[in-house]
Structure formats: structure tokens, C-alpha cells
Write a protein that holds these residues in place. Structure first.
Motif, short mmCIF file in Angstrom:
data_model
loop_
_atom_site.label_atom_id
_atom_site.label_comp_id
_atom_site.label_asym_id
_atom_site.label_seq_id
_atom_site.Cartn_x
_atom_site.Cartn_y
_atom_site.Cartn_z
N GLY A 1 -24.38 13.50 14.49
CA GLY A 1 -22.50 14.24 15.02
C GLY A 1 -21.52 13.53 14.91
O GLY A 1 -20.67 13.69 14.72
N VAL B 1 -20.20 20.09 22.21
CA VAL B 1 -21.54 21.30 22.24
C VAL B 1 -22.20 20.21 23.23
O VAL B 1 -22.97 21.49 23.51
N THR C 1 -16.49 15.14 17.94
CA THR C 1 -15.59 17.18 18.75
C THR C 1 -17.11 17.30 18.95
O THR C 1 -16.37 17.76 20.20
N LEU C 2 -18.19 17.10 18.69
CA LEU C 2 -19.09 17.41 19.23
C LEU C 2 -19.90 17.29 20.34
O LEU C 2 -20.78 17.62 20.78
N GLN D 1 -20.30 21.30 10.36
CA GLN D 1 -20.13 20.78 11.97
C GLN D 1 -20.81 22.11 12.65
O GLN D 1 -21.55 22.00 13.95
N ILE E 1 -15.52 23.67 14.75
CA ILE E 1 -16.90 23.92 15.06
C ILE E 1 -17.88 24.90 14.97
O ILE E 1 -18.86 24.73 14.16
N ALA F 1 -23.95 20.86 15.73
CA ALA F 1 -23.92 21.72 16.53
C ALA F 1 -25.14 22.64 16.59
O ALA F 1 -25.38 22.52 17.90
#
Length: 443
Positions: free
Chosen positions: A63, A74, A70-71, A217, A211, A221
């Protein structure tokens, strides 16, 4: 971790969880809030280990290298769901005085109970397999030990675990917490070397529409969410919370539930920091450097030195991996004991139980390492996660059924808002794991 004295050994009643630990840690009567809380600190660290085992590293590395920060959102959501489910485990164990395996045996028919036991044992062996491979990889990275020999050497960790278990649950908890803080320290130092963009890091904890809209993505995720809850953690937590001698009254149990939830939430917050650090390191080093396909542990270790500019980064990475691998074997052993005793009422000496579990995991690891080397162990690591995906619904759904049973929990029944959130988290985690399983079977 060692400041609270152990209670004197006493005969344990039949049918309790982990009888050698049951009510072995004294909760001081009449002491202040902080002293009583400290008596409950410990089981949460045994549980949090499952959220940062070698099987979790691949999703965090993938990730971070592919999508930067970005993740992180999550990872945060996953940890919040884990905190809720583990708090429910503590409530169930304290309110009923029984662990999840025992409660499943009470609630379901014998064929169903035996089926759940088999699935739980398979999941524990899969967990042990991931930890064995992770430890062997760490030994290779640190000392140049061939993978096959490293796999065989990991069998010796059984002796260390059994020695700590003999010393008492507080020693075991102290060792696990110490290794967790070592891992955290390694990644804290690594973050200083990686020099991430801290503004982007903070922004990464906010949900992003990409996401969901970006298929790749979303897939990673799902992997992060799918690796959140380890099935054996649910069984273990309901058993290990009963190591505290918190009394029998409703008020004492209510306080124990509150303190156990605080303990697990603090420990899981530390696990979140570690998992975030892995992802942040991958984003700051690999994604920023244009290496967006890094997912293998060995590849990440190999690239850290040239990309960060110092060998210390790779060394810290390997030390953290070794600590995670050693730590995770503790929880797999205790969970295996709780599951066998709870479902079957069968008590094996810890040394026999540990050797049987490790033998089941070590045989395929040795064969695959002998025939296929590093590529084979990577595939085994993936297989272990798929097995855990398959088993998870058969642990988390029984937990929620028991947590929803107001007649069984009585005055300590779960608040409605926790049940709503728990079932929502259960549905999401089960759906994500089934999606991962489907994708794995579809190639």
C-alpha cells in the motif's frame, strides 16, 4: 510490567480458561484507580501482536509503495474496528467467566462445535506458518542464515515461550510488550532516516474517494482490512482476561471490563503506530523514489540501504521483523491451548501442544523452502493469509452472537451502540475477507 505481584498458586476450578494463569494476577483491593488499572495492563499486548505479525507487513509495504500515504485512512479504520471487537471479547470473557471456545461448545451442536474447532486449529497453524516464515526471513537478513536452516531454528522458540509461561503470565506479558516497544523503536528510528512528508502523512489519515474508485487501491485496502482481525485473537482474548483476580460481583466485573478495554485499546494504538510506520516508510522511500511495486519483505530490505543512504535502515527493518516473528508465536501457542481446552475439554502439557502446532507448520515450510527457496516461502506467506480469510467468519460471527445474548451476559449485557457498530464491523471485515479469498481462488 513486572511491578504487580503474582498471586500465590492455588487449586483452580475445573473448566476454566488457561488454568495455570486463571486468576493468577492480583488486583489490589482499596487501591487507587491508576494502581488498579495497572493490574489489568498486559493482555492487550498479547492480543496486539496479532495485528503486526509478518503477514501484515506485505499489505502495508504494498500500500505504501504503490499509493503513498493514501491508505493510512484504511489502517486507522481497521484499528478502530479491532479495538471495538477486542473490547467485546473482554466483555464476553469477564461477564460469562468462559472463553469463546467454551461458549461455542455450550451454544452449538457437537458437530458444529467440532467443525469450528477444526477451523480454529487450521487458522492457528496458518498463523504459526506466517510467523515461522517471517522469523526465518529475518534470520537470513540479519545473519545470512539460509532460509531452510532458519526455518528449522525457529522450532527452538518453543523453549523460550514455555520458560516464560512457567515464570508466570506477567513475565510473558512483559516479554511481549518489550518486543513490541523494540519494534516501535526500530520504526521510529527508521522514520527519522526516511524523512517523510509529515503534512502528507496527516492528510493520509483522512478518507479519500480514490480508495473506492481506483480498483487497485480498493484491492490493497481490502487486503489491509482483511488482515485486521486474526481469528485466534478472539479466542485468546476471552480467555486471557480471566488471568486477573477481579472478584465476582457485578461492580467488580464492570470495572474489569472497563480496564480490559482500556488495556487492549492502548496496545492496539501501539500496533496502529507500527503498521502506520511500515506504510509511511514504504511511501517515503519506495513510492517517493519511483519504486511503486515493492511488496516482498526481502525486496524491501534490499532496497532500503541504497534508497535511504545508510545500512542502519535495513538493519532496523530486519530487527523489527525478527521481534514480530518471535512475539507472534507466543499468542499462537496460548490461543492453541485455549481453543483445544475450550472446544474439547482436552488439556495437553504446554510443551506437547507447542511442538504439535509447530510441527504442523514447519513440515510444509521445510518442504517448500527445500524445493523452491525464497519464491516458495513468499507463496506460503500468501497462502497462510488466504487460510485466515477463510476461517475468520467462523470466529467473528460466534463472538457477535454471544455478545448479543443479553440473557447470558445479564447485568453486563453489551450496550446497543456497541452491538450495532460490532455487527457493522463484522459485516465489513467478513465481506472484505471473502473478497480476498475469491480473488485468491480466481488467481
Amino acid at each position: 510490567m513486572l511491578t504487580r505481584p503474582e498471586a500465590e498458586p492455588a487449586p483452580r476450578p475445573e473448566g476454566v480458561s488457561l488454568p495455570e494463569m486463571h486468576r493468577s494476577v492480583r488486583v489490589p483491593d482499596g487501591a487507587g484507580w491508576l494502581r488498579r488499572l495497572l493490574a489489568f495492563i498486559g493482555p492487550g499486548y498479547l492480543i496486539a501482536v496479532g495485528y503486526m505479525d509478518p503477514g501484515n507487513w506485505a499489505t502495508a509495504l504494498a500500500g505504501g509503495s504503490a499509493f503513498g500515504y493514501t491508505l493510512l485512512a484504511v489502517a486507522l479504520l481497521s484499528s478502530l474496528m479491532a479495538m471495538l471487537l477486542q473490547a467485546l471479547c473482554a466483555r464476553v470473557g469477564i461477564a460469562t467467566g468462559r472463553d469463546l471456545a467454551q461458549l461455542c461448545r455450550d451454544r452449538f451442536s457437537r458437530p458444529t462445535s467440532l467443525g469450528l474447532w477444526v477451523l480454529a486449529e487450521v487458522a492457528i497453524c496458518a498463523t504459526d506458518l506466517a510467523e515461522l516464515i517471517g522469523t526465518a526471513i529475518a534470520l537470513q537478513l540479519l545473519f545470512g542464515i539460509p532460509l531452510l536452516i532458519g526455518v528449522l531454528l525457529t522450532a527452538l522458540d518453543a523453549m523460550l515461550i514455555l520458560w516464560l509461561q512457567h515464570r508466570g503470565v506477567r513475565w510473558l506479558e512483559a516479554a511481549v510488550a518489550g518486543l513490541m516497544f523494540l519494534v516501535f523503536g526500530c520504526f521510529a528510528a527508521q522514520l527519522l532516516l526516511a524523512q517523510p512528508d509529515w503534512a502528507a502523512v496527516l492528510a493520509g489519515y483522512l478518507p479519500s474517494a480514490s480508495i473506492v474508485t481506483d480498483q487497485r487501491q480498493l484491492y490493497i485496502a481490502i487486503g489491509i482490512l482483511g488482515a485486521t482481525v486474526m481469528p485466534h485473537n478472539l479466542y485468546l482474548h476471552t480467555a486471557i482476561v480471566q488471568s486477573r483476580d477481579y472478584g465476582e460481583g457485578v461492580a467488580a466485573k464492570r470495572e474489569a471490563i472497563r480496564f480490559a478495554a482500556i488495556d487492549s485499546s492502548i496496545a492496539l494504538s501501539l500496533a496502529l503506530l507500527v503498521n502506520s510506520a511500515i506504510l509511511i516508510t514504504a511511501a517515503a522511500v519506495f513510492h517517493a523514489g519511483g519504486r511503486t511495486e515493492v511488496a516482498e519483505i526481502q525486496e524491501a530490505h534490499e532496497l532500503l540501504t541504497p534508497m535511504v543512504g545508510t545500512a542502519a535502515a535495513a538493519t532496523l527493518f530486519a530487527v523489527a521483523l525478527l521481534a514480530c516473528g518471535l512475539n507472534s508465536t507466543v499468542t499462537a501457542t496460548l490461543a492453541g491451548q485455549a481453543v483445544m481446552e475450550g472446544f474439547l475439554g482436552l488439556r495437553l502439557p504446554p510443551v506437547i501442544r507447542r511442538l504439535v502446532t509447530r510441527l504442523i507448520a514447519i513440515v510444509p515450510a521445510v518442504i517448500v523452502t527445500w524445493l523452491h527457496g525464497e519464491s516458495g516461502t513468499a507463496q506460503l506467506l500468501i497462502l497462510s493469509q488466504v487460510i485466515l480469510c477463510l476461517q475468520l467468519p467462523f470466529a467473528v460471527v460466534p463472538l457477535m452472537l454471544v455478545a448479543s445474548d443479553r440473557r447470558r451476559l445479564g447485568a453486563l449485557a453489551t450496550p446497543g451502540w456497541q452491538l450495532w457498530l460490532g455487527w457493522a464491523a463484522t459485516g465489513l471485515i467478513v465481506a472484505m475477507n471473502l473478497k480476498l479469498l475469491w480473488d485468491a481462488l480466481a488467481g
